[in-house]
Design a protein around this motif. Structure first.
Motif, short mmCIF file in Angstrom:
data_model
loop_
_atom_site.label_atom_id
_atom_site.label_comp_id
_atom_site.label_asym_id
_atom_site.label_seq_id
_atom_site.Cartn_x
_atom_site.Cartn_y
_atom_site.Cartn_z
N HIS A 170 6.25 16.74 68.89
CA HIS A 170 5.57 16.15 67.74
C HIS A 170 6.26 14.82 67.39
O HIS A 170 7.30 14.50 67.97
CB HIS A 170 5.52 17.10 66.53
N SER A 172 7.40 14.21 64.43
CA SER A 172 8.29 14.46 63.29
C SER A 172 9.75 14.05 63.51
O SER A 172 10.42 13.66 62.55
CB SER A 172 8.21 15.93 62.88
N GLN A 175 10.96 11.04 61.70
CA GLN A 175 11.36 11.16 60.28
C GLN A 175 12.87 11.16 60.17
O GLN A 175 13.47 10.39 59.43
CB GLN A 175 10.94 12.51 59.71
N ARG A 198 2.87 19.04 74.90
CA ARG A 198 3.00 20.49 74.72
C ARG A 198 2.59 21.18 76.01
O ARG A 198 1.65 20.73 76.68
CB ARG A 198 2.06 20.99 73.60
N GLN A 212 0.01 11.81 68.08
CA GLN A 212 0.20 12.23 66.70
C GLN A 212 0.56 11.01 65.87
O GLN A 212 0.99 9.99 66.41
CB GLN A 212 1.36 13.23 66.60
N GLU A 214 2.81 10.42 62.37
CA GLU A 214 3.66 11.04 61.36
C GLU A 214 3.75 10.11 60.16
O GLU A 214 3.72 8.89 60.30
CB GLU A 214 5.06 11.17 61.99
N PHE A 252 5.28 25.01 57.29
CA PHE A 252 6.00 24.23 58.30
C PHE A 252 7.47 24.33 57.91
O PHE A 252 7.80 24.28 56.72
CB PHE A 252 5.56 22.75 58.28
N THR A 255 8.87 21.36 55.66
CA THR A 255 8.34 21.03 54.34
C THR A 255 8.31 22.29 53.46
O THR A 255 8.13 23.40 53.95
CB THR A 255 6.90 20.46 54.45
N GLY A 286 -1.44 18.39 58.71
CA GLY A 286 -0.45 19.21 58.04
C GLY A 286 0.43 18.29 57.20
O GLY A 286 0.65 17.13 57.56
N ALA A 287 0.93 18.83 56.08
CA ALA A 287 1.73 17.99 55.20
C ALA A 287 2.59 18.85 54.29
O ALA A 287 2.54 20.10 54.36
CB ALA A 287 0.83 17.09 54.36
N ALA A 309 5.75 14.41 53.49
CA ALA A 309 5.54 14.08 54.90
C ALA A 309 4.18 14.62 55.32
O ALA A 309 3.63 15.52 54.68
CB ALA A 309 6.64 14.71 55.75
N PHE A 310 3.67 14.02 56.33
CA PHE A 310 2.41 14.55 56.89
C PHE A 310 2.35 14.22 58.38
O PHE A 310 3.04 13.31 58.86
CB PHE A 310 1.18 13.96 56.16
N GLY A 311 1.56 14.98 59.09
CA GLY A 311 1.38 14.73 60.52
C GLY A 311 -0.07 14.97 60.89
O GLY A 311 -0.65 16.00 60.53
N1 DAH Z 1 4.79 18.25 63.20
C1 DAH Z 1 3.66 19.07 62.87
C2 DAH Z 1 2.98 19.54 64.12
O1 DAH Z 1 3.16 18.98 65.13
C3 DAH Z 1 2.69 18.31 62.00
C4 DAH Z 1 3.24 18.08 60.66
C5 DAH Z 1 2.99 19.03 59.66
C6 DAH Z 1 4.04 17.01 60.38
C7 DAH Z 1 3.51 18.87 58.40
C8 DAH Z 1 4.55 16.83 59.11
C9 DAH Z 1 4.28 17.77 58.13
O2 DAH Z 1 5.33 15.79 58.78
O3 DAH Z 1 4.79 17.59 56.90
O4 DAH Z 1 2.24 20.48 64.06
#
Ligand code: DAH
Length: 344
Positions: A170, A172, A175, A198, A212, A214, A252, A255, A286-287, A309-311
């Motif tokens: 990912h 992430s 971050q 993956r 992705q 982020e 997650f 978070t 997702g966040a 955060a979000f992805g």
């Molecule tokens: N890294 C997660 C994934 O690959 C996606 C994600 C979800 C990123 C929540 C985030 C987060 O920063 O807060 O499924």
């Protein structure tokens, strides 16, 4: 002798007129005006003339030389012009012929979507960051509150290179990398688009390599409502002002609390249809609020700083926005597919 000269002139000029090429002209020039030419021959006889007659005949001879020379030069000019015209005609370009089309490339749909998302977040004060695709276990998992034996690692079927190195699963980890660089005392507001990997079997909705994006905002007093407002702005700008969002509780490791965001289905307007599987909602990302452990591992004091955060997956967003049914279309490089999205 006068007559002799005039006859010579008439004869030479006639030959010049009949000449058909520059070679013939050159021969005539030699034959009449050359060192051993006819005119020179006649002039040699001048010695026999009377003293008074010499200048007169001399002048006539000069006139004859001049006339023959002029005739030769005139004809030469005609030949040269003819030759030039012929060459121009032969080399003429037909400017009315249609040109050969050059096929022009264009950005890949995913590039276009990523740039669109980037522009949106740049407009909200986010910076664009990058990170490595070959990542350490530490940044990909541990720094995100996923220690070695954490069951949530099972959600990420990873391509390991060594025990400590893998293809990032990912975006992430960027971050953690970015927070570390900011020394724990500056706000961070960044997004990071990129490729992730993956160990999935490829099908219409899975690809072993996908993209992705982020997002991370860490500062003093960053609240859940900031997350909601940011994502709502994003969803409306990306999918249309009439779209609604909803946040559902989720999990997650990085978070707490965690959410998943859905947008209202455009096809049925929320009533339920096959696109949204009769729910009226479509999952987008997702966040959550950055876990205190993630903040402290990166050098931020969770008592002072907070963040969200979000992805999200640009592939999924592109599929929804353009009705693409198979994620593999992005990666199999069929130009007929890709070309549909070149609007340049
Ligand atoms: N890294 C997660 C994934 O690959 C996606 C994600 C979800 C990123 C929540 C985030 C987060 O920063 O807060 O499924």
């Amino acid at each position: 002798m006068k007559e002799q000269l005039q006859q010579l002139q008439a004869e030479a000029i006639e030959k010049v007129e009949q000449a058909t090429d520059t070679k013939e002209l050159q021969d005539i020039r030699v034959a009449y005006l050359g060192k051993k030419g006819s005119l020179t021959g006649v002039l040699r006889g001048m010695g026999k003339l009377d003293k008074e007659e010499r200048p007169i005949v001399g002048e006539i001879a000069n006139q004859v030389r001049e006339k023959i020379t002029n005739a030769l030069d005139g004809k030469l000019a005609v030949f040269e012009e003819e030759a030039l015209n012929k060459k121009l005609a032969a080399e003429a370009i037909d400017v009315t012929l249609p040109g050969r089309p050059i096929s022009v490339g264009g950005p890949h749909l995913l590039t276009t979507i990523i740039e669109e998302i980037e522009d949106l977040f740049i407009g909200m004060g986010f910076e664009v960051k990058e990170g490595p695709e070959v990542e350490t276990d530490y940044y990909n998992f541990e720094a995100l509150n996923l220690p070695k034996d954490h069951p949530a690692r099972d959600m990420h079927d990873s391509f390991y290179i060594t025990n400590e190195l893998l293809l990032r699963t990912h975006t992430s980890p960027v971050q953690a990398r970015t927070m570390q660089k900011y020394d724990g005392d500056k706000p961070v507001k960044m997004i990071c688009p990129g490729k992730v990997y993956r160990r999935d079997s490829d099908d219409a909705t899975h690809s072993h390599q996908f993209t992705q994006l982020e997002g991370l905002y860490v500062g003093k007093n960053v609240r859940m409502s900031d997350l909601k407002g940011t994502l709502d702005t994003f969803a409306k700008k990306m999918f249309g002002a009439d779209r609604k969002i909803r946040l559902r509780p989720s999990f997650f490791p990085f978070t707490e609390p965690s959410v998943e965001m859905d947008i209202s289905c455009k096809v049925c307007g929320g009533d339920g249809c096959s696109v949204c599987k009769k729910t009226g909602w479509i999952e987008i990302l997702g966040a959550g609020m950055v876990h205190p452990r993630v903040l402290s591992m990166a050098g931020y004091d969770p008592e002072v700083y907070s963040g969200f955060a979000f992805g999200m997956g640009p592939d999924r967003i592109a599929m929804l926005k353009y009705g693409v049914k198979d994620i593999r279309d992005f990666y199999t490089n069929d130009v007929r597919f890709l070309k549909q999205f070149h609007h340049a």
